[in-house]
Design an enzyme around this catalytic site. Structure first.
Site, PDB file in Angstrom:
ATOM      1  N   TYR A  59       0.853  -1.181   0.000  1.00 55.12           N
ATOM      2  CA  TYR A  59       0.000   0.000   0.000  1.00 55.12           C
ATOM      3  C   TYR A  59       0.896   1.241   0.000  1.00 55.12           C
ATOM      4  O   TYR A  59       1.278   1.766   1.051  1.00 55.12           O
ATOM      5  CB  TYR A  59      -0.914   0.026   1.226  1.00 55.12           C
ATOM      6  CG  TYR A  59      -1.767  -1.209   1.423  1.00 55.12           C
ATOM      7  CD1 TYR A  59      -1.982  -2.135   0.405  1.00 55.12           C
ATOM      8  CD2 TYR A  59      -2.365  -1.462   2.661  1.00 55.12           C
ATOM      9  CE1 TYR A  59      -2.765  -3.269   0.599  1.00 55.12           C
ATOM     10  CE2 TYR A  59      -3.164  -2.585   2.858  1.00 55.12           C
ATOM     11  CZ  TYR A  59      -3.341  -3.486   1.829  1.00 55.12           C
ATOM     12  OH  TYR A  59      -4.118  -4.599   2.045  1.00 55.12           O
ATOM     13  N   PRO A 207     -15.116  -6.670   2.448  1.00 57.04           N
ATOM     14  CA  PRO A 207     -16.402  -7.151   2.964  1.00 57.04           C
ATOM     15  C   PRO A 207     -17.602  -6.479   2.302  1.00 57.04           C
ATOM     16  O   PRO A 207     -18.713  -7.017   2.349  1.00 57.04           O
ATOM     17  CB  PRO A 207     -16.327  -6.819   4.454  1.00 57.04           C
ATOM     18  CG  PRO A 207     -15.384  -5.672   4.534  1.00 57.04           C
ATOM     19  CD  PRO A 207     -14.352  -5.946   3.481  1.00 57.04           C
ATOM     20  N   LEU A 208     -17.374  -5.313   1.676  1.00 55.69           N
ATOM     21  CA  LEU A 208     -18.457  -4.628   0.971  1.00 55.69           C
ATOM     22  C   LEU A 208     -18.368  -4.839  -0.542  1.00 55.69           C
ATOM     23  O   LEU A 208     -19.017  -4.129  -1.321  1.00 55.69           O
ATOM     24  CB  LEU A 208     -18.440  -3.129   1.305  1.00 55.69           C
ATOM     25  CG  LEU A 208     -18.762  -2.802   2.766  1.00 55.69           C
ATOM     26  CD1 LEU A 208     -18.534  -1.322   3.049  1.00 55.69           C
ATOM     27  CD2 LEU A 208     -20.187  -3.199   3.114  1.00 55.69           C
ATOM     28  N   SER A 210     -16.088  -4.296  -2.864  1.00 58.36           N
ATOM     29  CA  SER A 210     -15.638  -3.123  -3.628  1.00 58.36           C
ATOM     30  C   SER A 210     -16.757  -2.114  -3.858  1.00 58.36           C
ATOM     31  O   SER A 210     -16.842  -1.483  -4.918  1.00 58.36           O
ATOM     32  CB  SER A 210     -15.034  -3.566  -4.970  1.00 58.36           C
ATOM     33  OG  SER A 210     -13.937  -4.424  -4.770  1.00 58.36           O
ATOM     34  N   GLY A 211     -17.618  -1.969  -2.862  1.00 61.54           N
ATOM     35  CA  GLY A 211     -18.693  -0.990  -2.934  1.00 61.54           C
ATOM     36  C   GLY A 211     -20.017  -1.530  -3.444  1.00 61.54           C
ATOM     37  O   GLY A 211     -21.053  -0.862  -3.329  1.00 61.54           O
ATOM     38  N   LEU A 213     -21.916  -3.749  -2.252  1.00 67.98           N
ATOM     39  CA  LEU A 213     -22.886  -4.009  -1.191  1.00 67.98           C
ATOM     40  C   LEU A 213     -23.215  -2.772  -0.353  1.00 67.98           C
ATOM     41  O   LEU A 213     -23.756  -2.884   0.730  1.00 67.98           O
ATOM     42  CB  LEU A 213     -22.361  -5.129  -0.279  1.00 67.98           C
ATOM     43  CG  LEU A 213     -22.230  -6.505  -0.938  1.00 67.98           C
ATOM     44  CD1 LEU A 213     -21.651  -7.521   0.036  1.00 67.98           C
ATOM     45  CD2 LEU A 213     -23.575  -6.981  -1.457  1.00 67.98           C
TER      46      LEU A 213
END
Length: 310
Positions: A59, A207-208, A210-211, A213
């Site tokens: 990162y 967990p989302l 990549s947006g 959800l």
């Protein structure tokens, strides 16, 4: 929702909503990264109660770690947080290779300690297997670093089931991190049950999805960035998923929260998952993620959400 949980059997106590720092200082991965915004996002995260930060060398080629270390030093909050980071990548110009050799991992920990401005790392992951180093030898090197007090827990990220079992031959693995969300739950069939059986904490990234959800994408207007190449963002699959996500709005309204918070609160209930690490590139996103801590779903509501995506 519980305010603090233990990550597996590590003794590390954290809020169940952590901070995925993959956008912090990550000029190599994202465009238009503003480091002043990254710093302020980290400060707000601390103020909002975030006490688990998940970074990696990749990162920003160490820049994410440096910014986290800088803000923790500035605020004097190092002892209040759990720091996780990862290594495996060797970057030479435009060439990227992977290395899990014991010498490389030992050097990577020492370099990460300097960037994070600390004398111990709470959780250190091998970011990707290199396909060459025997996994148990790589983990053995981390075990020696753990015994030396440089790291407190051992993690693996992006390992296959076979590689994970080899790596955990001596029972040294504390945490596994891999791609998981309600729309790609395949790991519930093998990896997550194995982690539960072995007392290993499973931490999902993305967990989302990549947006996908979050409820912010319309069926008629899919994102036009890197996500458009991913299967879940294409064709009828995308239309079907957005309809399911939209159907969560009533439940979100009942809890006075967002669809994203409903999804995160559901993910935390999965056996073997102690904490989730949604990303945040702005103070507003941190505040939104942390509102998940105010959501307590009934068993029936959790089953309702999960059934949508089965």
């Amino acid at each position: 929702m519980e305010k603090h949980v233990e990550i597996g059997k590590t003794g590390l106590q954290v809020a169940p909503i952590g901070f995925g720092a993959n956008t912090i200082g990550a000029h190599n991965l994202f465009q238009n990264i503003d480091e002043d915004v990254s710093r302020e996002t980290l400060r707000v995260a601390l103020a909002e109660g975030v006490d688990f930060f998940d970074s990696a060398f990749m990162y920003g080629l160490g820049r994410s770690e440096e910014l986290i270390g800088e803000v923790l030093a500035e605020t004097g909050r190092r002892s209040d947080v759990v720091l996780a980071t990862k290594a495996a990548h060797v970057v030479t110009g435009s060439n990227v290779t992977l290395d899990n050799a014991p010498t490389f991992l030992t050097e990577s920990v020492d370099k990460a300690l300097k960037r994070l401005e600390t004398d111990y790392i709470d959780l250190f992951y091998i970011h990707f297997p290199d396909g060459v180093t025997p996994p148990d030898e790589a983990v053995g090197a981390l075990q020696r670093l753990k015994e030396a007090g440089k790291i407190r827990a051992i993690g693996l990220s992006n390992f296959s089931m076979d590689a994970l079992k080899l790596a955990n031959k001596d029972g040294y693995v504390d945490v596994v991190q891999d791609k998981y969300s309600l729309v790609y739950p395949g790991l519930e069939e093998d990896m997550i049950p194995y982690c539960v059986e072995q007392g290993i904490s499973f931490i999902p990234y993305t967990p989302l999805a990549s947006g996908l959800l979050t409820g912010k994408f319309a069926a008629s207007n899919p994102p036009q960035d890197f996500r458009k190449e991913r299967p879940h963002f294409q064709g009828q699959t995308y239309i079907d998923i957005t309809a399911k996500v939209d159907s969560l709005q009533n439940l979100a309204n009942q809890h006075s929260t967002s669809i994203a918070n409903i999804v995160l609160a559901t993910t935390i209930t999965i056996n073997g998952v102690d904490v989730v690490i949604p990303g945040a590139k702005s103070p507003e996103q941190v505040r939104a993620n942390m509102k998940t801590l105010q959501v307590t779903l009934t068993h029936e509501e959790v089953m309702q959400v999960r059934a949508l995506f089965k």
